[in-house]
Design an enzyme around this catalytic site. Structure first.
Site, PDB file in Angstrom:
ATOM      1  N   ASP A  68      16.575  -7.501   6.984  1.00  0.00           N
ATOM      2  CA  ASP A  68      15.658  -6.746   6.151  1.00  0.00           C
ATOM      3  C   ASP A  68      14.382  -6.521   6.983  1.00  0.00           C
ATOM      4  O   ASP A  68      14.106  -7.238   7.941  1.00  0.00           O
ATOM      5  CB  ASP A  68      15.339  -7.507   4.872  1.00  0.00           C
ATOM      6  CG  ASP A  68      14.902  -6.586   3.745  1.00  0.00           C
ATOM      7  OD1 ASP A  68      14.459  -5.466   4.050  1.00  0.00           O
ATOM      8  OD2 ASP A  68      15.002  -6.984   2.581  1.00  0.00           O
ATOM      9  N   CYS A  69      13.619  -5.518   6.607  1.00  0.00           N
ATOM     10  CA  CYS A  69      12.546  -5.065   7.483  1.00  0.00           C
ATOM     11  C   CYS A  69      11.448  -6.113   7.657  1.00  0.00           C
ATOM     12  O   CYS A  69      10.816  -6.537   6.686  1.00  0.00           O
ATOM     13  CB  CYS A  69      11.981  -3.754   6.968  1.00  0.00           C
ATOM     14  SG  CYS A  69      13.144  -2.407   7.222  1.00  0.00           S
TER      15      CYS A  69
END
Length: 769
Positions: free
Chosen positions: A296-297
């Site tokens: 995830d970012c």
């Protein structure tokens, strides 16, 4: 995922001008950027990775060996760097397609060339259709529009969708993005949507690459100061394998997804993106992922800078890559991996392994095969986006998902011929953007509830509240009551929007926002005709007051119904469509939110502390509405035609359970081979209106290992004309469908009586050795 809410504004601004797929004039696209453009540069023909006659593994190996370590590190992040000497352009991995091609993420944008794409209902409403065929059909349309946009330089080929987390707690702001609370429903949605996105004519190729997220046990965003970036989800092995893991397992094994995204949170003290058992062990090892694992970012950055899980950034880079991470959304791995290798914390071959997984997916997408306009799907373009058929499917999907929760004395459907005026009231009555939820794209067009209803009858519109928050000074009761008092019928459209529930924002209660309850009750009291309450939301609300009120005739839940939501709502209200949606989540009372912390991950009840458990499978408290609830304008009956009463489990000679009493047996050896049976049902539409009906097959297992009270084995949607009947057959895989997970996380077959449920039908089945 943190893509939409993290403070990446400066990076995103630069990314919007990213040469890979976008041009910066804001008007037109420049055409697709791709590797191995042999037609323009004949010298590239000598590179093995450009040779389409070679196999994927051979081409990947050739490409990796040509790269320097510095170049390799550039392929560990979403904004992959270009290697001009090899004819490889930069590639942006981050695009989104949760319920249509989205402008969230720098890999995709809209322009005058393609100003919008089909915006389907938010996932929670599509899931309410319980139609696996529809899940796949939507995926196929989205991938076609994505390919069409790619061919004119507006979109990427890798889409970080779907979100298949379990909607465990009704307050979760991102529950709207998921298929609901049931592992079987979430699994079937994941498999169907991913196949729709990915399946190409060549089984070794991908139309686009999907990504199942957020792995795993992720369902707290920001609740009373507890943030997803640092949350440690304390999950029992039993709950992990019984509830949280099944959708991801199905997505990888049955959907053959090209990617899995690890989440921000920790699970039992270990960040998921640094957990070798979860990534290399389970996803790639046990489930045999044929693709790449992405973070995830900024989650790698978070585990270092906010969770303080490692002492140095090089340690964080090393531990995540060694755990099985292949791609970092963000820049952390490009910033620190080289130093990790130079410091002896990581080997170059570990980097090679990660980027090889990434390259393999790009090769399956045809990125290294030359001009995509000359390859399969190369004829797709702007003409294939927002087609009439695609927009009609968006309306169909919304119609199939809308749930009729109450219909006193047959108040619905309304007869348009008998309605001279219809009062349309509420802060969502003229909703546009609200209808498409989050992770949205620009829709082809909007049909608001107001527009949909006005197309059928004469209307009088009074918002009642200008905003969904409906603060006291925002309440406009007089005009709303006057409209209702004079009209033949009243439609109240209330609920939520992204100010109430969203990524990084969980609710703290289950009540309708602000003064909405007052608006509803006061309008209903003075209404001259029937009152139809329409709830537009992702998550559930405690609307007990409306359920029991004699002044409110009917209740519809419409989710966030997408671009055609208003038309679909009108279709239901006026009887052009018979409602067939069923709730994919439990609707809890406010007392649940008052007494149960959102951060308590336990699924099973604990009577010693009055903990009620979660979801229909375990919850022991009262519910406003149950999972699977939903009415129709007609009635259906079920008849059991054929099902076994006993199934014998073959165990090897000398098994201990032959000489002592066993409550359950391990799924080991050959005992499961071919162990299956069919349940044959006859379904009758006993009413006078054609409709579709979801047939649920539930099972209540023996009371061992804290097994669920009941759990879904399967569902089928059938369409039947007035008085018509049809046959439904469920194939039950005994070891897969009737097994339970024990306290140690092992699947076992519970011996004894299993009760099968179909509607009001019950059938006892004994599993014996």
């Amino acid at each position: 995922m943190g893509e939409a809410s993290k403070s990446h504004l400066s990076d995103l601004s630069l990314a919007l001008c990213f040469v890979c797929f976008l041009c910066c004039d804001g008007v037109s696209a420049q055409g697709p950027i791709f590797a191995c453009d042999v037609a323009s540069n004949r010298s590239l023909a000598g590179f093995g990775f450009c040779n389409v006659s070679w196999g994927t593994k051979q081409r990947v190996k050739d490409l990796v060996k040509r790269l320097t370590l510095q170049e390799k590190v550039g392929f560990l992040v979403n904004k992959a760097t270009a290697v001009p000497r090899l004819g490889i352009p930069s590639y942006e991995w981050w695009s989104e397609a949760l319920h249509g091609v989205s402008y969230v993420g720098p890999g995709t944008r809209f322009s005058t060339l393609v100003p919008g794409a089909t915006s389907f209902p938010q996932v929670i409403l599509t899931a309410a259709s319980f139609n696996a065929t529809l899940f796949k059909a939507i995926g196929k349309v989205v991938s076609t529009e994505a390919r069409a946009m790619h061919n004119v330089g507006l979109a990427g080929l890798t889409y970080w969708s779907p979100n298949i987390n379990i909607f465990r707690d009704p307050r979760w702001g991102r529950g709207q993005e998921t298929p609901g609370e049931d592992p079987v429903l979430a699994s079937k949605y994941a498999t169907g949507y991913v196949r729709g996105l990915q399946e190409a004519d060549d089984p070794d190729k991908l139309k686009v690459a999907a990504c199942c997220k957020h792995y795993t046990a992720y369902d707290v965003d920001n609740w009373q100061g507890v943030e997803r970036y640092t949350f440690n989800a304390k999950v029992t092995k039993q709950d992990l394998d019984d509830t949280f893991q099944p959708p991801f397992k199905s997505c990888v094994i049955d959907g053959n997804v090209a990617s899995v995204m690890c989440s921000y949170n920790q699970v039992n003290g270990v960040p998921t993106c640094a957990d070798k058992d979860l990534l290399a062990g389970t996803v790639r090892g046990d489930w045999k992922l044929h693709g790449y694992i992405v973070s995830d970012c900024d989650s790698v950055n978070e585990l270092y800078n906010r969770q303080h899980y490692t002492k140095t950034p090089e340690d964080a880079a090393a531990i995540t890559i060694l755990a099985g991470l292949d791609l970092n959304c963000g820049t952390f791995l490009s910033d620190h991996t080289l130093a990790a290798v130079q410091g002896g914390k990581l080997r170059e071959k570990d980097v090679d392994k990660a980027i090889a997984n990434n390259f393999a997916v790009l090769l399956r997408l045809g990125f290294f095969d030359g001009d995509p306009r000359k390859l399969p799907y190369g004829d797709l373009g702007p003409k294939d986006v927002c087609t009439a058929a695609n927009q009609e499917l968006a309306r169909e999907a919304a119609g199939q998902g809308i749930v009729l929760l109450k219909n006193s004395e047959g108040s619905l459907p309304l007869d348009p011929k008998s309605i001279s005026s219809l009062a349309v009231i509420g802060p969502n009555a003229n909703a546009t953007f609200t209808m498409i939820g989050n992770y949205e794209g620009t829709p082809c067009k909007y049909t608001t509830p107001l527009q949909g209803l006005a197309a059928k009858v004469k209307i009088v519109y009074a918002p009642g509240c200008a905003k969904v928050g409906c603060a006291g000074n925002d309440l406009q009761l007089d005009s709303a009551k006057a409209a209702a008092a004079a009209a033949d019928a009243t439609v109240l459209v209330v609920g939520a929007d992204q100010t109430i529930e969203r990524e990084s924002f969980d609710r703290v209660d289950l009540l309708l926002p602000g003064q909405q309850t007052s608006l509803i009750t006061e309008v209903a009291e003075v209404s001259k005709g029937p009152v139809i309450l329409v709830i537009m939301s992702g998550g559930p609300f405690d609307i007990s007051f409306a359920k029991t009120s004699d002044d409110i005739s009917s209740i519809l839940w419409v989710g966030y119904p997408g671009e055609a939501g208003g038309a679909a709502i009108a279709d239901i209200i006026f009887g052009y469509r018979n409602p067939s949606g069923r709730l994919p989540v439990t609707w809890y009372p406010q007392s649940f939110a008052d007494s149960v912390p959102m951060t308590d991950m336990r699924m099973r009840p604990d009577p010693s502390t009055d903990y009620p458990g979660r979801t229909y499978r375990f919850y022991t408290g009262d519910a406003v509405y149950e999972f699977g609830d939903g009415l129709s304008y007609t009635d259906y009956t079920h008849h059991l035609v054929k099902a076994p009463k006993m199934v014998s489990i073959p165990l090897e000679e000398g098994h201990s359970c032959y000489s002592q009493r066993c409550n359950s047996v391990d799924l080991a050896g050959n005992a499961c081979d071919g162990l299956a049976f069919d349940v044959h049902l006859r379904v009758q539409n006993s009413g006078g209106m054609a409709g579709s009906h979801t047939v649920f097959l539930f099972s209540t297992p023996p009371a061992v290992h804290n097994a669920p009270r009941k759990h879904l084995l399967g569902f089928e949607k059938v369409s039947l004309g007035p008085k018509a009947a049809g046959d439904v057959v469920f194939k039950v895989d005994v070891c897969k469908d009737l097994s339970v997970v024990d306290e140690l996380g092992n699947r076992k077959l519970a011996l004894g009586s299993h009760v099968l449920h179909v509607g009001s039908l019950k059938h006892s089945l004994s599993l014996k050795i």
